[in-house]
Write a protein that holds these residues in place. Structure first.
Motif, PDB file in Angstrom:
ATOM      1  N   GLN A 173       0.785 -77.958 -52.203  1.00 37.90           N
ATOM      2  CA  GLN A 173       1.626 -77.143 -51.326  1.00 37.90           C
ATOM      3  C   GLN A 173       3.089 -77.190 -51.778  1.00 37.90           C
ATOM      4  O   GLN A 173       3.778 -76.160 -51.798  1.00 37.90           O
ATOM      5  N   LYS A 174       3.561 -78.374 -52.157  1.00 35.15           N
ATOM      6  CA  LYS A 174       4.942 -78.493 -52.649  1.00 35.15           C
ATOM      7  C   LYS A 174       5.129 -77.703 -53.946  1.00 35.15           C
ATOM      8  O   LYS A 174       6.153 -77.028 -54.132  1.00 35.15           O
ATOM      9  N   ILE A 175       4.139 -77.804 -54.835  1.00 31.57           N
ATOM     10  CA  ILE A 175       4.218 -77.063 -56.098  1.00 31.57           C
ATOM     11  C   ILE A 175       4.223 -75.563 -55.821  1.00 31.57           C
ATOM     12  O   ILE A 175       4.976 -74.802 -56.450  1.00 31.57           O
ATOM     13  N   LEU A 176       3.414 -75.135 -54.858  1.00 24.03           N
ATOM     14  CA  LEU A 176       3.358 -73.710 -54.507  1.00 24.03           C
ATOM     15  C   LEU A 176       4.707 -73.220 -53.990  1.00 24.03           C
ATOM     16  O   LEU A 176       5.143 -72.114 -54.320  1.00 24.03           O
ATOM     17  N   ARG A 177       5.375 -74.026 -53.203  1.00 27.31           N
ATOM     18  CA  ARG A 177       6.690 -73.638 -52.693  1.00 27.31           C
ATOM     19  C   ARG A 177       7.706 -73.511 -53.833  1.00 27.31           C
ATOM     20  O   ARG A 177       8.547 -72.602 -53.838  1.00 27.31           O
ATOM     21  N   ILE A 178       7.634 -74.448 -54.796  1.00 24.51           N
ATOM     22  CA  ILE A 178       8.537 -74.379 -55.948  1.00 24.51           C
ATOM     23  C   ILE A 178       8.253 -73.117 -56.764  1.00 24.51           C
ATOM     24  O   ILE A 178       9.177 -72.394 -57.178  1.00 24.51           O
ATOM     25  N   LYS A 179       6.952 -72.841 -56.997  1.00 27.09           N
ATOM     26  CA  LYS A 179       6.584 -71.646 -57.749  1.00 27.09           C
ATOM     27  C   LYS A 179       7.008 -70.386 -57.011  1.00 27.09           C
ATOM     28  O   LYS A 179       7.413 -69.386 -57.632  1.00 27.09           O
ATOM     29  N   SER A 180       6.911 -70.412 -55.682  1.00 27.42           N
ATOM     30  CA  SER A 180       7.325 -69.254 -54.888  1.00 27.42           C
ATOM     31  C   SER A 180       8.817 -69.003 -55.020  1.00 27.42           C
ATOM     32  O   SER A 180       9.261 -67.852 -55.152  1.00 27.42           O
ATOM     33  N   LYS A 181       9.600 -70.073 -54.989  1.00 27.99           N
ATOM     34  CA  LYS A 181      11.050 -69.931 -55.153  1.00 27.99           C
ATOM     35  C   LYS A 181      11.383 -69.404 -56.551  1.00 27.99           C
ATOM     36  O   LYS A 181      12.248 -68.525 -56.713  1.00 27.99           O
ATOM     37  N   ASN A 182      10.699 -69.940 -57.565  1.00 28.04           N
ATOM     38  CA  ASN A 182      10.929 -69.455 -58.921  1.00 28.04           C
ATOM     39  C   ASN A 182      10.581 -67.977 -59.054  1.00 28.04           C
ATOM     40  O   ASN A 182      11.280 -67.216 -59.739  1.00 28.04           O
ATOM     41  N   LEU A 183       9.496 -67.571 -58.397  1.00 27.34           N
ATOM     42  CA  LEU A 183       9.091 -66.171 -58.442  1.00 27.34           C
ATOM     43  C   LEU A 183      10.133 -65.289 -57.760  1.00 27.34           C
ATOM     44  O   LEU A 183      10.466 -64.204 -58.255  1.00 27.34           O
ATOM     45  N   GLY A 184      10.647 -65.763 -56.629  1.00 28.47           N
ATOM     46  CA  GLY A 184      11.679 -64.986 -55.939  1.00 28.47           C
ATOM     47  C   GLY A 184      12.919 -64.825 -56.793  1.00 28.47           C
ATOM     48  O   GLY A 184      13.474 -63.723 -56.904  1.00 28.47           O
ATOM     49  N   ASP A 185      13.341 -65.930 -57.417  1.00 28.49           N
ATOM     50  CA  ASP A 185      14.515 -65.864 -58.289  1.00 28.49           C
ATOM     51  C   ASP A 185      14.248 -64.965 -59.496  1.00 28.49           C
ATOM     52  O   ASP A 185      15.135 -64.220 -59.949  1.00 28.49           O
ATOM     53  N   GLY A 186      13.022 -65.055 -60.026  1.00 29.90           N
ATOM     54  CA  GLY A 186      12.677 -64.231 -61.177  1.00 29.90           C
ATOM     55  C   GLY A 186      12.696 -62.746 -60.850  1.00 29.90           C
ATOM     56  O   GLY A 186      13.145 -61.929 -61.658  1.00 29.90           O
ATOM     57  N   LYS A 187      12.209 -62.403 -59.667  1.00 25.10           N
ATOM     58  CA  LYS A 187      12.217 -60.996 -59.267  1.00 25.10           C
ATOM     59  C   LYS A 187      13.640 -60.482 -59.057  1.00 25.10           C
ATOM     60  O   LYS A 187      13.964 -59.337 -59.385  1.00 25.10           O
ATOM     61  N   VAL A 188      14.489 -61.324 -58.488  1.00 28.64           N
ATOM     62  CA  VAL A 188      15.894 -60.937 -58.316  1.00 28.64           C
ATOM     63  C   VAL A 188      16.536 -60.685 -59.674  1.00 28.64           C
ATOM     64  O   VAL A 188      17.250 -59.682 -59.883  1.00 28.64           O
ATOM     65  N   ASN A 189      16.276 -61.617 -60.599  1.00 27.28           N
ATOM     66  CA  ASN A 189      16.832 -61.473 -61.945  1.00 27.28           C
ATOM     67  C   ASN A 189      16.308 -60.210 -62.622  1.00 27.28           C
ATOM     68  O   ASN A 189      17.044 -59.489 -63.308  1.00 27.28           O
ATOM     69  N   MET A 190      15.004 -59.932 -62.402  1.00 22.43           N
ATOM     70  CA  MET A 190      14.408 -58.747 -63.008  1.00 22.43           C
ATOM     71  C   MET A 190      15.013 -57.474 -62.446  1.00 22.43           C
ATOM     72  O   MET A 190      15.251 -56.499 -63.181  1.00 22.43           O
ATOM     73  N   GLN A 191      15.279 -57.444 -61.157  1.00 21.32           N
ATOM     74  CA  GLN A 191      15.908 -56.269 -60.546  1.00 21.32           C
ATOM     75  C   GLN A 191      17.307 -56.025 -61.104  1.00 21.32           C
ATOM     76  O   GLN A 191      17.704 -54.878 -61.352  1.00 21.32           O
TER      77      GLN A 191
END
Length: 237
Positions: free
Chosen positions: A167-185
């Protein structure tokens, strides 16, 4: 002043994209709370089929022990016999060297009752061994139940902690995905404006795709671990 306003605008847009991306990626997998470990362990112990079978086996061995304790009584009993029919009786009287025989033919009913004990030396000596063996089998069955409970408890603890980690790893991956999408936009906007070259745009796109794959893998592993633990406990977290 102009540069400061541009920087402020960029930070505002970036923060807005971050909030949107994180809210879009956030799901029940990241927010749910596990029940207490003791509750999960108790439920798994209660619903484990093998453990329940071993507990029933204790009952079987206890009945066997009780049977061995009274087994000696089968060698003691009462025997009865009844007969009805025609009986021939002959009696001889001797007097003054003369023998007189009298034969009679009668119909009568005969009934007899007898008490018997049929205990051999081997049965007497071996009875203690049989009872001792039955008692050891009961103790062995109880030990197996204790061993099974310890094994289940340790396994649940490992699965529980593993689920928390996933669950902790999933939260970290979720944050990374959010940051990645922002960067991609941001990169897409700069690419459309001709600021970012094609090679850089392709590189950032590949990185963002890898981050999304990592998130989906982490989510799949988390859900799988959660379902396994729920199946063992027989209730949904």
């Amino acid at each position: 002043m102009k540069k400061f306003l541009m920087l402020l605008f960029t930070v505002t847009v970036l923060s807005s994209y971050t909030i949107q991306a994180q809210s879009s990626n956030n799901d029940d997998s990241e927010d749910f709370s596990l029940p207490a470990l003791s509750i999960v362990i108790d439920s798994v112990l209660k619903n484990n089929g093998l453990l329940q079978s071993r507990k029933k086996h204790i009952g079987v061995k206890e009945f066997t022990l009780a049977s061995e304790r009274v087994d000696w009584t089968r060698n003691i009993g009462i025997q009865t016999d009844t007969r009805y029919g025609t009986l021939n009786n002959i009696s001889t009287n001797g007097l003054d060297n003369l023998a007189t025989s009298i034969a009679t033919n009668t119909r009568q009913f005969n009934y007899s009752v007898g008490f018997y004990v049929n205990l051999t030396v081997f049965n007497v000596i071996n009875r203690k061994n049989q009872i001792g063996l039955a008692r050891l089998e009961v103790d062995e069955a109880k030990d197996m139940v204790q061993f099974q409970e310890d094994e289940i408890r340790q396994n649940v603890i490992k699965l529980y902690q593993d689920l928390l980690l996933k669950q902790k790893i999933l939260r970290i991956k979720s944050k990374n995905l959010g940051d990645g999408k922002v960067n991609m936009q941001m990169i897409e906007k700069e690419f459309r404006n001709g600021v970012v070259p094609v090679a850089e745009y392709v590189r950032i796109t590949s990185i963002t795709a890898d981050v999304e794959v990592d998130y989906e893998l982490a989510k799949s592993e988390f859900i799988t671990s959660k379902k396994i633990l729920e199946d063992m406990a027989r209730f949904t977290f």
